[in-house]
Design a protein around this motif. Structure first.
Motif, mmCIF file in Angstrom:
data_model
loop_
_atom_site.group_PDB
_atom_site.id
_atom_site.type_symbol
_atom_site.label_atom_id
_atom_site.label_comp_id
_atom_site.label_asym_id
_atom_site.label_seq_id
_atom_site.Cartn_x
_atom_site.Cartn_y
_atom_site.Cartn_z
ATOM 1 N N UNK A 133 0.819 -1.206 0.000
ATOM 2 C CA UNK A 133 0.000 0.000 0.000
ATOM 3 C C UNK A 133 0.861 1.268 0.000
ATOM 4 N N UNK A 134 1.892 1.267 0.820
ATOM 5 C CA UNK A 134 2.727 2.456 0.975
ATOM 6 C C UNK A 134 3.425 2.835 -0.332
ATOM 7 N N UNK A 135 3.782 1.852 -1.129
ATOM 8 C CA UNK A 135 4.439 2.143 -2.409
ATOM 9 C C UNK A 135 3.521 2.969 -3.308
ATOM 10 N N UNK A 136 2.219 2.722 -3.219
ATOM 11 C CA UNK A 136 1.262 3.482 -4.020
ATOM 12 C C UNK A 136 0.904 4.817 -3.371
ATOM 13 N N UNK A 137 0.682 4.805 -2.072
ATOM 14 C CA UNK A 137 0.280 6.052 -1.405
ATOM 15 C C UNK A 137 1.390 7.105 -1.463
ATOM 16 N N UNK A 138 2.641 6.681 -1.430
ATOM 17 C CA UNK A 138 3.755 7.629 -1.555
ATOM 18 C C UNK A 138 3.761 8.307 -2.920
ATOM 19 N N UNK A 139 3.161 7.652 -3.911
ATOM 20 C CA UNK A 139 3.088 8.214 -5.266
ATOM 21 C C UNK A 139 1.793 8.996 -5.484
ATOM 22 N N UNK A 185 -3.145 4.924 -16.793
ATOM 23 C CA UNK A 185 -2.603 4.438 -15.522
ATOM 24 C C UNK A 185 -2.425 2.917 -15.504
ATOM 25 N N UNK A 186 -2.715 2.269 -16.611
ATOM 26 C CA UNK A 186 -2.562 0.813 -16.673
ATOM 27 C C UNK A 186 -1.085 0.445 -16.725
ATOM 28 N N UNK A 187 -0.780 -0.742 -16.244
ATOM 29 C CA UNK A 187 0.587 -1.233 -16.277
ATOM 30 C C UNK A 187 1.412 -0.863 -15.055
ATOM 31 N N UNK A 188 0.796 -0.189 -14.091
ATOM 32 C CA UNK A 188 1.522 0.236 -12.887
ATOM 33 C C UNK A 188 1.188 -0.633 -11.674
#
Length: 151
Positions: free
Chosen positions: A7-13, A91-94
């Motif tokens: 989760x943190x990897x996404x929320x940081x972005x 946003x696909x592929x992330x």
């Protein structure tokens, strides 16, 4: 479940997943489903609004802008139907679809269900990672299918 998205990897972005319907951008959802999806073309706006109101919805956001969506139709005790799943093409592929699926499958109100169901033309690989398989005994399932017509 073998997939683990941090989760943190996404929320940081700047990404967020929420079930708060007040955050949903109806225009983004409607435009994608009506114009880009193969399953909901020609859906009437009011029909989609009613569907959203009666469903558990997951929105994916980037810096406050909606970039993904999924709807769950469930009695929250025995059965859930997953539908209207999308991530906007830019946003696909992330990994966002995997992150959204992981979030949905871990949602507290959806634990212990006897059966999950979904229909997909081309995303079996994604859903298999979360335990979905082809129907067992498909001859036992029946349907009434009435495609939307342009209004």
């Amino acid at each position: 479940m073998a997939v683990f998205m941090n989760d943190e990897a996404f929320t940081k972005k700047g990404f967020l997943i929420s079930t708060d319907k007040a955050l949903l951008d109806f225009d983004v959802i409607f435009n994608y489903l009506d114009r880009e999806s193969y399953w909901a073309k020609n859906i009437a706006p009011q029909r989609l609004q009613t569907a959203i109101e009666g469903s558990l919805c997951f929105g994916v956001y980037k810096d406050g802008n909606q970039v993904g969506f999924a709807r769950i139709i469930s009695d929250m005790a025995t059965f859930a139907y997953l539908c209207d799943v999308f991530i906007l093409p830019a946003y696909q592929g992330a990994g966002l679809s995997k992150w959204m699926m992981q979030t949905i499958m871990a949602y507290p109100g959806l634990q212990g269900l006897r059966r999950w169901s979904l229909a997909t033309l081309d995303a079996q690989g994604l859903y298999k990672q979360f335990g979905f398989t082809p129907l067992t005994n498909p001859e036992q399932w029946m349907q009434i299918f009435t495609p939307y017509k342009a209004e």
